[in-house]
Design an enzyme around this catalytic site. Structure first.
Site, mmCIF file in Angstrom:
data_model
loop_
_atom_site.group_PDB
_atom_site.id
_atom_site.type_symbol
_atom_site.label_atom_id
_atom_site.label_comp_id
_atom_site.label_asym_id
_atom_site.label_seq_id
_atom_site.Cartn_x
_atom_site.Cartn_y
_atom_site.Cartn_z
ATOM 1 C CB CYS A 183 4.681 2.231 7.576
ATOM 2 S SG CYS A 183 4.450 3.772 6.675
ATOM 3 C CG LEU A 184 6.463 0.979 1.560
ATOM 4 C CD1 LEU A 184 6.001 1.340 0.160
ATOM 5 C CD2 LEU A 184 7.576 -0.049 1.498
ATOM 6 C CG HIS B 64 -0.747 1.368 7.241
ATOM 7 N ND1 HIS B 64 0.116 0.985 8.232
ATOM 8 C CD2 HIS B 64 -0.043 2.172 6.407
ATOM 9 C CE1 HIS B 64 1.301 1.539 7.993
ATOM 10 N NE2 HIS B 64 1.241 2.258 6.886
ATOM 11 C CD GLU B 65 -1.038 2.455 2.715
ATOM 12 O OE1 GLU B 65 -0.539 3.600 2.623
ATOM 13 O OE2 GLU B 65 -0.370 1.465 3.079
ATOM 14 C CD GLN C 136 3.368 5.766 2.756
ATOM 15 O OE1 GLN C 136 2.455 5.157 2.231
ATOM 16 N NE2 GLN C 136 4.350 5.168 3.410
ATOM 17 N N GLY D 52 0.836 -1.195 0.000
ATOM 18 C CA GLY D 52 0.000 0.000 0.000
ATOM 19 C C GLY D 52 0.873 1.246 0.000
ATOM 20 C CG HIS E 81 0.247 7.010 5.478
ATOM 21 N ND1 HIS E 81 1.339 7.461 6.184
ATOM 22 C CD2 HIS E 81 0.469 5.698 5.253
ATOM 23 C CE1 HIS E 81 2.184 6.463 6.371
ATOM 24 N NE2 HIS E 81 1.675 5.370 5.826
#
Ligand code: NI
Length: 173
Positions: free
Chosen positions: A88-89, A128-129, A40, A35, A132
């Site tokens: 998370c990236l 999660h996304e 991000q 994701g 953000h």
């Protein structure tokens, strides 16, 4: 700072929206992520991409779960006693356990409206996304003790000394 900011609604006449969605999928795949949210990649927009298919062997609900979500809104959110790893990236190397189930409304890249219930790990990825987009990162949800345990990793991410396999920009000095 863009990760900590509430993202803006995507305007219906946003130029090259489909290209942006395609670029975000490419960026996400390049980093082996499931994701990616627009903040991000430095864009304060309510837009996210997900492809959780790779998790399909462990989590059947993730099979074929590929979505672009524009201006997503939660209609329902129910916490479950499920425990799963979350990462998370934007926080390479940091993982925590959480889980739940949601109902979400969003537009796809063709600006077609969808409403769906998402469960298990796929629900966790969507949430999660979406977090953000609110300027939150998943470690905000964990206890002080767990956060303390990740402190040195988080500090190295801020300082830009954390290692990861994809290009990342540090927020600190
Ligand atoms: Ni993330």
């Amino acid at each position: 700072p863009v990760l900590r900011k509430e993202a803006e609604e995507v305007p219906m006449d946003y130029p090259d929206l489909k290209q942006l969605v395609a670029n975000m999928f490419e960026t996400m795949y390049n980093a082996d992520g499931v994701g990616l949210a627009a903040p991000q990649v430095g864009l304060s927009l309510r837009l996210l991409v997900i492809d959780a298919d790779v998790m399909g062997d462990d989590f059947p609900e993730c099979k074929g779960f590929k979505r672009a979500m524009i201006n997503p809104v939660f209609l329902e959110k129910s916490e479950e006693e499920v425990s799963m790893e979350e990462g998370c990236l934007s926080l390479p190397g940091v993982h925590e356990k959480v889980g739940n189930k949601i109902r979400v409304k969003y537009l796809d890249e063709d600006l077609k409206e969808h409403e769906e219930t998402v469960e298990g790990f796929a629900a966790r990825v969507v949430q999660h996304e979406c977090e953000h987009l609110e300027g939150h990162v998943f470690i905000d949800n964990i206890s002080g003790i767990r956060r303390q345990l990740n402190k040195s990793k988080l500090n190295s991410i801020i300082k830009g000394t954390a290692r990861c396999s994809y290009k990342a920009k540090a927020v600190g000095k």
